[in-house]
Design a protein around this motif. Structure first.
Motif, PDB file in Angstrom:
ATOM      1  N   ALA A   8       0.828  -1.211   0.000  1.00 45.96           N
ATOM      2  CA  ALA A   8       0.000   0.000   0.000  1.00 45.96           C
ATOM      3  C   ALA A   8       0.862   1.260   0.000  1.00 45.96           C
ATOM      4  CB  ALA A   8      -0.928  -0.006   1.206  1.00 45.96           C
ATOM      5  N   GLY A   9       0.551   2.153  -0.936  1.00 38.99           N
ATOM      6  CA  GLY A   9       1.226   3.439  -1.000  1.00 38.99           C
ATOM      7  C   GLY A   9       2.612   3.432  -1.607  1.00 38.99           C
ATOM      8  N   ARG A  10       3.076   2.283  -2.046  1.00 38.72           N
ATOM      9  CA  ARG A  10       4.429   2.211  -2.607  1.00 38.72           C
ATOM     10  C   ARG A  10       4.473   2.819  -4.012  1.00 38.72           C
ATOM     11  NH1 ARG A  10       7.918  -3.118  -0.773  1.00 38.72           N
ATOM     12  NH2 ARG A  10       7.700  -2.754   1.475  1.00 38.72           N
ATOM     13  N   SER A  11       5.619   3.415  -4.336  1.00 36.31           N
ATOM     14  CA  SER A  11       5.842   3.919  -5.692  1.00 36.31           C
ATOM     15  C   SER A  11       7.335   3.846  -5.997  1.00 36.31           C
ATOM     16  CB  SER A  11       5.329   5.351  -5.855  1.00 36.31           C
ATOM     17  OG  SER A  11       5.953   6.222  -4.933  1.00 36.31           O
ATOM     18  N   VAL A  12       7.640   3.677  -7.284  1.00 39.76           N
ATOM     19  CA  VAL A  12       9.034   3.551  -7.711  1.00 39.76           C
ATOM     20  C   VAL A  12       9.249   4.314  -9.012  1.00 39.76           C
ATOM     21  CG1 VAL A  12       9.391   1.297  -6.626  1.00 39.76           C
ATOM     22  CG2 VAL A  12       8.585   1.400  -8.993  1.00 39.76           C
ATOM     23  N   THR A  13      10.498   4.666  -9.258  1.00 35.31           N
ATOM     24  CA  THR A  13      10.913   5.248 -10.537  1.00 35.31           C
ATOM     25  C   THR A  13      11.991   4.348 -11.137  1.00 35.31           C
ATOM     26  OG1 THR A  13      10.440   7.500  -9.805  1.00 35.31           O
ATOM     27  CG2 THR A  13      11.918   7.257 -11.677  1.00 35.31           C
ATOM     28  N   VAL A  14      11.849   4.048 -12.430  1.00 34.57           N
ATOM     29  CA  VAL A  14      12.752   3.141 -13.122  1.00 34.57           C
ATOM     30  C   VAL A  14      13.364   3.862 -14.323  1.00 34.57           C
ATOM     31  CG1 VAL A  14      12.902   0.974 -14.430  1.00 34.57           C
ATOM     32  CG2 VAL A  14      11.391   1.128 -12.439  1.00 34.57           C
ATOM     33  N   GLN A  15      14.636   3.581 -14.588  1.00 35.78           N
ATOM     34  CA  GLN A  15      15.304   4.073 -15.801  1.00 35.78           C
ATOM     35  C   GLN A  15      15.991   2.902 -16.482  1.00 35.78           C
ATOM     36  OE1 GLN A  15      17.400   8.029 -16.167  1.00 35.78           O
ATOM     37  NE2 GLN A  15      19.211   6.726 -16.162  1.00 35.78           N
ATOM     38  N   VAL A  16      15.780   2.764 -17.799  1.00 31.20           N
ATOM     39  CA  VAL A  16      16.331   1.632 -18.552  1.00 31.20           C
ATOM     40  C   VAL A  16      16.961   2.149 -19.840  1.00 31.20           C
ATOM     41  CG1 VAL A  16      15.823  -0.575 -19.683  1.00 31.20           C
ATOM     42  CG2 VAL A  16      14.575   0.077 -17.617  1.00 31.20           C
ATOM     43  N   PRO A  17      18.182   1.688 -20.156  1.00 31.25           N
ATOM     44  CA  PRO A  17      18.848   2.172 -21.371  1.00 31.25           C
ATOM     45  C   PRO A  17      18.388   1.456 -22.642  1.00 31.25           C
ATOM     46  CG  PRO A  17      20.282   0.630 -20.250  1.00 31.25           C
ATOM     47  CD  PRO A  17      19.067   0.809 -19.365  1.00 31.25           C
ATOM     48  N   ALA A  18      18.569   2.128 -23.761  1.00 32.92           N
ATOM     49  CA  ALA A  18      18.441   1.479 -25.068  1.00 32.92           C
ATOM     50  C   ALA A  18      19.587   0.487 -25.228  1.00 32.92           C
ATOM     51  CB  ALA A  18      18.488   2.522 -26.182  1.00 32.92           C
ATOM     52  N   THR A  19      19.434  -0.430 -26.166  1.00 31.25           N
ATOM     53  CA  THR A  19      20.490  -1.406 -26.425  1.00 31.25           C
ATOM     54  C   THR A  19      20.625  -1.640 -27.921  1.00 31.25           C
ATOM     55  OG1 THR A  19      18.891  -3.210 -26.160  1.00 31.25           O
ATOM     56  CG2 THR A  19      20.230  -2.637 -24.234  1.00 31.25           C
ATOM     57  N   SER A  20      21.774  -2.156 -28.304  1.00 29.06           N
ATOM     58  CA  SER A  20      21.980  -2.644 -29.658  1.00 29.06           C
ATOM     59  C   SER A  20      22.510  -4.059 -29.542  1.00 29.06           C
ATOM     60  CB  SER A  20      22.968  -1.758 -30.415  1.00 29.06           C
ATOM     61  OG  SER A  20      23.093  -2.190 -31.760  1.00 29.06           O
ATOM     62  N   ALA A  21      21.818  -5.007 -30.156  1.00 22.82           N
ATOM     63  CA  ALA A  21      22.213  -6.411 -30.065  1.00 22.82           C
ATOM     64  C   ALA A  21      22.901  -6.865 -31.344  1.00 22.82           C
ATOM     65  CB  ALA A  21      20.992  -7.281 -29.788  1.00 22.82           C
ATOM     66  N   ASN A  22      23.569  -7.994 -31.246  1.00 22.80           N
ATOM     67  CA  ASN A  22      24.293  -8.671 -32.335  1.00 22.80           C
ATOM     68  C   ASN A  22      25.659  -8.032 -32.601  1.00 22.80           C
ATOM     69  OD1 ASN A  22      22.013 -10.334 -32.645  1.00 22.80           O
ATOM     70  ND2 ASN A  22      21.149  -9.000 -34.237  1.00 22.80           N
ATOM     71  N   LEU A  23      25.686  -6.712 -32.840  1.00 18.68           N
ATOM     72  CA  LEU A  23      26.934  -5.982 -33.076  1.00 18.68           C
ATOM     73  C   LEU A  23      27.719  -6.559 -34.255  1.00 18.68           C
ATOM     74  CD1 LEU A  23      28.133  -5.579 -29.355  1.00 18.68           C
ATOM     75  CD2 LEU A  23      26.434  -4.231 -30.619  1.00 18.68           C
ATOM     76  N   GLY A  24      26.984  -7.052 -35.233  1.00 21.41           N
ATOM     77  CA  GLY A  24      27.616  -7.684 -36.388  1.00 21.41           C
ATOM     78  C   GLY A  24      27.630  -9.196 -36.228  1.00 21.41           C
ATOM     79  N   PRO A  25      28.777  -9.766 -35.822  1.00 22.83           N
ATOM     80  CA  PRO A  25      28.888 -11.221 -35.808  1.00 22.83           C
ATOM     81  C   PRO A  25      28.272 -11.915 -34.594  1.00 22.83           C
ATOM     82  CG  PRO A  25      30.962 -10.262 -35.133  1.00 22.83           C
ATOM     83  CD  PRO A  25      30.076  -9.118 -35.564  1.00 22.83           C
ATOM     84  N   GLY A  26      27.997 -11.180 -33.515  1.00 20.85           N
ATOM     85  CA  GLY A  26      27.570 -11.805 -32.259  1.00 20.85           C
ATOM     86  C   GLY A  26      26.080 -12.072 -32.186  1.00 20.85           C
ATOM     87  N   PHE A  27      25.545 -12.742 -33.185  1.00 20.19           N
ATOM     88  CA  PHE A  27      24.097 -12.942 -33.329  1.00 20.19           C
ATOM     89  C   PHE A  27      23.494 -13.639 -32.107  1.00 20.19           C
ATOM     90  CE2 PHE A  27      20.469 -15.409 -35.216  1.00 20.19           C
ATOM     91  CZ  PHE A  27      19.658 -14.323 -35.438  1.00 20.19           C
ATOM     92  N   ASP A  28      22.486 -13.005 -31.512  1.00 16.63           N
ATOM     93  CA  ASP A  28      21.755 -13.527 -30.350  1.00 16.63           C
ATOM     94  C   ASP A  28      22.646 -13.746 -29.126  1.00 16.63           C
ATOM     95  OD1 ASP A  28      19.346 -13.454 -31.628  1.00 16.63           O
ATOM     96  OD2 ASP A  28      18.984 -15.606 -31.628  1.00 16.63           O
ATOM     97  N   THR A  29      23.799 -13.084 -29.102  1.00 20.06           N
ATOM     98  CA  THR A  29      24.768 -13.321 -28.026  1.00 20.06           C
ATOM     99  C   THR A  29      25.302 -12.029 -27.415  1.00 20.06           C
ATOM    100  OG1 THR A  29      25.482 -15.369 -29.088  1.00 20.06           O
ATOM    101  CG2 THR A  29      26.975 -14.427 -27.468  1.00 20.06           C
ATOM    102  N   LEU A  30      25.714 -11.093 -28.281  1.00 18.07           N
ATOM    103  CA  LEU A  30      26.334  -9.858 -27.802  1.00 18.07           C
ATOM    104  C   LEU A  30      25.335  -8.705 -27.794  1.00 18.07           C
ATOM    105  CD1 LEU A  30      29.786  -9.958 -29.635  1.00 18.07           C
ATOM    106  CD2 LEU A  30      29.188 -10.858 -27.376  1.00 18.07           C
ATOM    107  N   GLY A  31      25.469  -7.837 -26.800  1.00 12.42           N
ATOM    108  CA  GLY A  31      24.621  -6.653 -26.722  1.00 12.42           C
ATOM    109  C   GLY A  31      25.364  -5.521 -26.045  1.00 12.42           C
TER     110      GLY A  31
END
Length: 311
Positions: A8-31
């Motif tokens: 009851a009465g709780r509140s929060v503030t969240v901040q989340v960054p943008a991302t770029s995934a793959n970075l060329g060769p790192g498919f589904d692995t690097l971000g």
């Protein structure tokens, strides 16, 4: 499942960054986490249900009820811990472009999970492993949600026990530049263009480049052009985003490490110094047939944050 009175009465503030995934060769692995942030305010209210207010990107377009992706992520987290979700008011301030390959859906999911973590502080303990598991359950793969959660350069992989990640710090000379077009791209469509299997030599090619890319990003930025070569996904998707492909080819011919950002159609340049970014911006401005927004961004090293603001 009953409503916990401590909420009851709780509140929060969240901040989340943008991302770029793959970075060329790192498919589904690097971000890579980028210093461009969506912000979210969540407050517990007395009435049941979820009310969502959206400002900025997605305003008037994304759902403003329980079907909103952020709200779904909060609900997913509460359900995972078998705690009834209270009535909530969400106020989203969005700047990450939607459908452009900058991790907007991953950021929405991470925003909701981090909001739930903050609301449930002192009731349940949600650690980094749980955060990644919850986010991956919703996103389907960890390459975007890992850097959104933890910042920096992340390597993500899956195990029988769940997803895992390793965070690395990026060389201070690496200067990201994202070119964002006006048109969107469906991640599902981009993925549908992938073949079920690839030639053995292409797999070996990408293994070598992915290993080299880690070295280039954390130690030797002068190797970024060679390290961002790819044969697993970009060529298969090229026909669906011809101008992205044309500009990447132009930039690479001029010695700039340009790749598709995530599923596209945005493109990412991993410049080895800030001056290279200006060269890249001039090249795209002169050669593009449609408007592209140039975002000269820093690497975010913090990742998602949540702050209790009430009760």
């Amino acid at each position: 499942m009953s409503l916990n009175p401590a909420l009851a009465g709780r509140s929060v503030t969240v901040q989340v960054p943008a991302t770029s995934a793959n970075l060329g060769p790192g498919f589904d692995t690097l971000g890579l986490a980028l210093a461009l942030y969506d912000q979210l305010e969540v407050s517990v209210r007395d009435e049941p249900g979820v009310f969502v207010e959206v400002h900025g990107v997605g305003e008037g377009e994304v759902p403003t009820d329980e079907s909103n992706l952020v709200a779904q992520a909060i609900a997913h987290t509460f359900a995972d811990y078998n705690i009834e979700m209270p009535g909530l008011t969400l106020v989203a301030h969005n700047v990450i472009p939607h459908g452009r390959g900058m991790g907007s859906s991953g950021a929405a999911i991470v925003s909701g999970i981090m909001a739930a973590k903050g609301l449930l502080e002192g009731i349940v303990q949600i650690d980094a492993e749980d955060l990644l598991r919850l986010a991956t359950e919703m996103e389907g793969h960890p390459d975007n949600v890992a850097p959104a959660l933890f910042g920096g350069l992340t390597i993500a992989w899956t195990t029988p026990e769940g997803p895992r990640h390793k965070k690395l710090m990026v060389h201070r000379g690496v200067s990201p530049l994202v070119f964002v077009p006006e048109h969107a791209m469906s991640t599902a469509l981009a993925r549908s263009l992938q073949p079920e299997s690839v030639p053995h030599e292409d797999a070996v090619f990408n293994l070598s480049r992915s290993a080299l890319l880690i070295a280039a990003l954390i130690q030797s930025p002068e190797l970024l052009l060679a390290a961002t070569e790819d044969k697993l996904h970009q060529s298969y998707r090229a026909a669906a985003m011809p101008e992205t492909n044309r500009l990447i080819t132009l930039l690479r011919e001029n010695g700039l490490a340009a790749v598709v950002s995530g599923a596209g159609p945005s493109l990412l340049v991993l410049a080895s110094d800030p001056g290279q970014r200006l060269v890249a911006a001039e090249l795209v401005a002169a050669a593009s047939e449609t408007p592209w927004q140039a975002l000269m961004l820093a690497v975010d090293f913090t990742g998602a944050t949540v702050t209790r603001t009430g009760a």
